[in-house]
Scaffold this motif. Sequence first.
Motif, mmCIF file in Angstrom:
data_model
loop_
_atom_site.group_PDB
_atom_site.id
_atom_site.type_symbol
_atom_site.label_atom_id
_atom_site.label_comp_id
_atom_site.label_asym_id
_atom_site.label_seq_id
_atom_site.Cartn_x
_atom_site.Cartn_y
_atom_site.Cartn_z
ATOM 1 N N PRO A 1 11.226 -7.373 12.857
ATOM 2 C CA PRO A 1 11.718 -6.028 13.462
ATOM 3 C C PRO A 1 12.250 -5.120 12.572
ATOM 4 O O PRO A 1 12.611 -5.455 11.572
ATOM 5 C CB PRO A 1 13.201 -6.575 14.239
ATOM 6 N N ASP A 2 12.144 -3.805 12.626
ATOM 7 C CA ASP A 2 12.325 -2.595 11.915
ATOM 8 C C ASP A 2 13.864 -2.659 11.455
ATOM 9 O O ASP A 2 14.042 -2.359 10.399
ATOM 10 C CB ASP A 2 12.055 -1.314 12.671
ATOM 11 N N ASP A 3 14.806 -3.016 12.479
ATOM 12 C CA ASP A 3 16.370 -3.014 12.138
ATOM 13 C C ASP A 3 16.733 -4.091 10.988
ATOM 14 O O ASP A 3 17.798 -4.019 10.661
ATOM 15 C CB ASP A 3 16.991 -2.910 13.132
ATOM 16 N N ARG A 4 15.709 -4.885 10.468
ATOM 17 C CA ARG A 4 16.066 -5.997 9.575
ATOM 18 C C ARG A 4 15.394 -5.595 8.236
ATOM 19 O O ARG A 4 15.574 -6.299 7.372
ATOM 20 C CB ARG A 4 15.440 -7.252 10.196
ATOM 21 N N MET A 5 14.742 -4.437 7.830
ATOM 22 C CA MET A 5 14.129 -4.184 7.032
ATOM 23 C C MET A 5 15.013 -3.712 5.957
ATOM 24 O O MET A 5 15.941 -2.852 6.547
ATOM 25 C CB MET A 5 12.907 -3.122 7.258
ATOM 26 N N ASN A 6 14.839 -3.789 4.460
ATOM 27 C CA ASN A 6 15.628 -3.318 3.801
ATOM 28 C C ASN A 6 14.873 -2.576 2.547
ATOM 29 O O ASN A 6 14.257 -3.412 2.194
ATOM 30 C CB ASN A 6 16.557 -4.279 3.073
ATOM 31 N N LEU A 7 14.921 -1.246 2.270
ATOM 32 C CA LEU A 7 14.179 -0.588 1.274
ATOM 33 C C LEU A 7 14.881 0.408 0.337
ATOM 34 O O LEU A 7 15.845 0.813 0.612
ATOM 35 C CB LEU A 7 13.157 0.409 2.196
ATOM 36 N N VAL A 8 14.475 0.038 -0.851
ATOM 37 C CA VAL A 8 14.880 0.956 -2.036
ATOM 38 C C VAL A 8 13.575 1.476 -2.844
ATOM 39 O O VAL A 8 12.599 0.922 -3.108
ATOM 40 C CB VAL A 8 15.812 0.001 -3.105
ATOM 41 N N VAL A 9 13.928 2.883 -3.005
ATOM 42 C CA VAL A 9 12.559 3.513 -3.665
ATOM 43 C C VAL A 9 13.342 4.323 -4.732
ATOM 44 O O VAL A 9 14.353 5.058 -4.502
ATOM 45 C CB VAL A 9 11.909 4.699 -2.697
ATOM 46 N N LYS A 10 12.849 4.036 -5.985
ATOM 47 C CA LYS A 10 13.254 4.559 -7.300
ATOM 48 C C LYS A 10 11.870 5.506 -7.758
ATOM 49 O O LYS A 10 10.920 5.042 -7.961
ATOM 50 C CB LYS A 10 13.518 3.690 -8.161
ATOM 51 N N THR A 11 12.307 6.640 -7.803
ATOM 52 C CA THR A 11 11.500 7.780 -7.972
ATOM 53 C C THR A 11 11.542 8.235 -9.586
ATOM 54 O O THR A 11 12.611 8.161 -10.258
ATOM 55 C CB THR A 11 11.390 8.988 -7.167
ATOM 56 N N ASP A 12 10.539 9.259 -9.908
ATOM 57 C CA ASP A 12 10.721 9.800 -11.365
ATOM 58 C C ASP A 12 11.002 8.965 -12.441
ATOM 59 O O ASP A 12 11.210 9.420 -13.468
ATOM 60 C CB ASP A 12 11.816 11.021 -11.271
ATOM 61 N N LEU A 13 10.157 8.006 -12.583
ATOM 62 C CA LEU A 13 10.236 7.029 -13.636
ATOM 63 C C LEU A 13 9.156 7.197 -14.393
ATOM 64 O O LEU A 13 8.092 7.433 -14.187
ATOM 65 C CB LEU A 13 10.356 5.325 -12.994
ATOM 66 N N PRO A 14 9.473 6.886 -15.654
ATOM 67 C CA PRO A 14 8.684 6.641 -16.676
ATOM 68 C C PRO A 14 7.770 5.280 -16.669
ATOM 69 O O PRO A 14 8.350 4.358 -16.727
ATOM 70 C CB PRO A 14 9.072 6.723 -18.166
ATOM 71 N N MET A 15 6.416 5.717 -15.927
ATOM 72 C CA MET A 15 5.532 4.345 -15.917
ATOM 73 C C MET A 15 4.370 4.507 -16.480
ATOM 74 O O MET A 15 3.718 5.315 -16.531
ATOM 75 C CB MET A 15 5.577 4.028 -14.441
ATOM 76 N N MET A 16 3.664 3.118 -16.557
ATOM 77 C CA MET A 16 2.287 3.027 -16.920
ATOM 78 C C MET A 16 1.614 1.906 -16.188
ATOM 79 O O MET A 16 2.287 0.761 -16.365
ATOM 80 C CB MET A 16 2.160 2.847 -18.379
ATOM 81 N N ILE A 17 0.455 2.090 -15.757
ATOM 82 C CA ILE A 17 -0.253 0.942 -15.200
ATOM 83 C C ILE A 17 -1.755 1.016 -15.635
ATOM 84 O O ILE A 17 -2.294 2.194 -15.789
ATOM 85 C CB ILE A 17 -0.336 0.832 -13.764
ATOM 86 N N ALA A 18 -2.161 -0.130 -16.386
ATOM 87 C CA ALA A 18 -3.643 -0.261 -16.932
ATOM 88 C C ALA A 18 -3.673 0.961 -17.902
ATOM 89 O O ALA A 18 -4.698 1.504 -18.194
ATOM 90 C CB ALA A 18 -4.511 -0.199 -15.920
ATOM 91 N N GLY A 19 -2.597 1.124 -18.687
ATOM 92 C CA GLY A 19 -2.981 2.102 -19.822
ATOM 93 C C GLY A 19 -2.962 3.616 -19.474
ATOM 94 O O GLY A 19 -3.165 4.529 -20.464
ATOM 95 N N SER A 20 -2.357 3.937 -18.222
ATOM 96 C CA SER A 20 -2.360 5.377 -17.923
ATOM 97 C C SER A 20 -1.004 5.581 -17.311
ATOM 98 O O SER A 20 -0.564 4.814 -16.359
ATOM 99 C CB SER A 20 -3.449 5.671 -16.840
#
Length: 119
Positions: free
Chosen positions: A34-53
Amino acid sequence: MPFINVETNLPASKFPEDLLKRLCTTLAAALGKPDDRMNLVVKTDLPMMIAGSCSPCLMMSLSAIGVTDTAEKNKEHSAKIFQFLKGELGLSDDRQTVWIYVSGFKKKRTLRSFFFFCT
């Protein structure tokens, strides 16, 4: 009660409240929770790299009891997640990583966990 953690180098402006709600609804439907059981955290603007990019990318970790217990289920879950993120944020599959942590109870209610990695 699923827990979702999203880390991204995208700006916070890409994650308005309505997108967070749609993401939770999509994940809830994919997991059969159910939707009301979901827990979400979003962390933005982070310095990140995936596969060298450092191009726009996103890493998600997801844990839920009883619905992420097989590789087959997790392939279905990750396909729905990738499709949603591609449509909403324009991220191709190679710019997304999803870690699905598998949790469940064995005899005597002992919690066990392991993870399934999707790219």
